[in-house]
Design a protein around this motif. Structure first.
Motif, PDB file in Angstrom:
ATOM      1  N   ILE A 114       0.843  -1.192   0.000  1.00  0.00           N
ATOM      2  CA  ILE A 114       0.000   0.000   0.000  1.00  0.00           C
ATOM      3  C   ILE A 114       0.882   1.247   0.000  1.00  0.00           C
ATOM      4  O   ILE A 114       0.608   2.213  -0.702  1.00  0.00           O
ATOM      5  N   LYS A 115       1.966   1.215   0.769  1.00  0.00           N
ATOM      6  CA  LYS A 115       2.896   2.343   0.796  1.00  0.00           C
ATOM      7  C   LYS A 115       3.507   2.549  -0.580  1.00  0.00           C
ATOM      8  O   LYS A 115       3.649   3.670  -1.052  1.00  0.00           O
ATOM      9  N   GLN A 116       3.902   1.470  -1.240  1.00  0.00           N
ATOM     10  CA  GLN A 116       4.502   1.570  -2.576  1.00  0.00           C
ATOM     11  C   GLN A 116       3.488   2.127  -3.567  1.00  0.00           C
ATOM     12  O   GLN A 116       3.829   2.954  -4.410  1.00  0.00           O
ATOM     13  N   ASN A 117       2.256   1.676  -3.476  1.00  0.00           N
ATOM     14  CA  ASN A 117       1.209   2.177  -4.381  1.00  0.00           C
ATOM     15  C   ASN A 117       0.954   3.668  -4.146  1.00  0.00           C
ATOM     16  O   ASN A 117       0.741   4.418  -5.095  1.00  0.00           O
ATOM     17  N   TRP A 173       3.752   5.574  -5.803  1.00  0.00           N
ATOM     18  CA  TRP A 173       3.565   5.603  -7.267  1.00  0.00           C
ATOM     19  C   TRP A 173       2.404   6.521  -7.654  1.00  0.00           C
ATOM     20  O   TRP A 173       2.490   7.279  -8.626  1.00  0.00           O
ATOM     21  N   ILE A 174       1.343   6.471  -6.942  1.00  0.00           N
ATOM     22  CA  ILE A 174       0.189   7.345  -7.233  1.00  0.00           C
ATOM     23  C   ILE A 174       0.600   8.803  -7.064  1.00  0.00           C
ATOM     24  O   ILE A 174       0.264   9.660  -7.884  1.00  0.00           O
ATOM     25  N   THR A 175       1.361   9.106  -6.009  1.00  0.00           N
ATOM     26  CA  THR A 175       1.847  10.470  -5.778  1.00  0.00           C
ATOM     27  C   THR A 175       2.743  10.910  -6.924  1.00  0.00           C
ATOM     28  O   THR A 175       2.622  12.039  -7.427  1.00  0.00           O
ATOM     29  N   ILE A 176       3.644  10.052  -7.360  1.00  0.00           N
ATOM     30  CA  ILE A 176       4.563  10.375  -8.460  1.00  0.00           C
ATOM     31  C   ILE A 176       3.767  10.623  -9.744  1.00  0.00           C
ATOM     32  O   ILE A 176       4.016  11.588 -10.477  1.00  0.00           O
ATOM     33  N   VAL A 177       2.775   9.794 -10.019  1.00  0.00           N
ATOM     34  CA  VAL A 177       1.942   9.951 -11.227  1.00  0.00           C
ATOM     35  C   VAL A 177       1.160  11.262 -11.150  1.00  0.00           C
ATOM     36  O   VAL A 177       1.087  12.024 -12.130  1.00  0.00           O
ATOM     37  N   VAL A 178       0.567  11.578 -10.024  1.00  0.00           N
ATOM     38  CA  VAL A 178      -0.206  12.819  -9.867  1.00  0.00           C
ATOM     39  C   VAL A 178       0.705  14.040 -10.049  1.00  0.00           C
ATOM     40  O   VAL A 178       0.357  14.981 -10.744  1.00  0.00           O
TER      41      VAL A 178
END
Length: 167
Positions: free
Chosen positions: A4-7, A10-15
């Protein structure tokens, strides 16, 4: 938990990436709007609007000038009021051309044609405007740029303010 932390990372990086791309696209769009190509269409439309406005103003001025000219009295030669009539010009041309050339082509030979200015021959410069005027009167029966009325002058020069005719 680890996943969940990794996701989230990644979601933060994509945003953040989407936001950065959005900002870069907005800057690119702004730069395109400021380019000469983009501004030329704006300039063309502005120039057309200005030209149309000037054209309307010119037409309005011509109407006003025509009314003024219709009410004004007098003869016009070039852009001067003259006291001479067509017949005065013809008489002068006949008299002038009857003189010997040696008498006509001297420094200081001049004529005002009933205006506030004079046209003068110059033997020194070998310019003889009076010869041209006299010959033209004999040929055409009237001087070029002579108008019997201010109204006639206005028809030939609709953009010229009759108040600017020199006295």
């Amino acid at each position: 938990m680890e996943k969940i932390k990794q996701n989230k990372i990644w979601i933060t990086i994509v945003v953040i990436g989407i936001i950065v791309i959005g900002i870069l696209l907005a800057m690119l769009h702004q730069q395109k709007q400021n380019s000469p190509e983009a501004q030329s269409s704006s300039y063309v439309s502005s120039a057309k609007a200005s030209s149309a406005s000037t054209s309307v103003q010119d037409k309005n001025n011509e109407k006003v000038y025509a009314k003024k000219a219709a009410s004004m009295k007098g003869h016009v030669y070039s852009d001067y009021f003259t006291s001479w009539s067509k017949q005065d010009f013809k008489n002068w041309a006949n008299e002038y051309l009857s003189k010997p050339e040696s008498e006509r082509h001297q420094d200081g030979v001049k004529e005002s044609f009933g205006t506030s200015t004079s046209w003068e021959n110059s033997d020194t410069n070998m310019t003889y405007p009076l010869d041209k005027i006299a010959k033209q009167i004999q040929t055409d029966g009237v001087a070029t740029n002579y108008y019997d009325t201010v109204k006639e002058f206005n028809k030939a020069n609709p953009g010229f303010n009759p108040d600017d005719i020199k006295k």
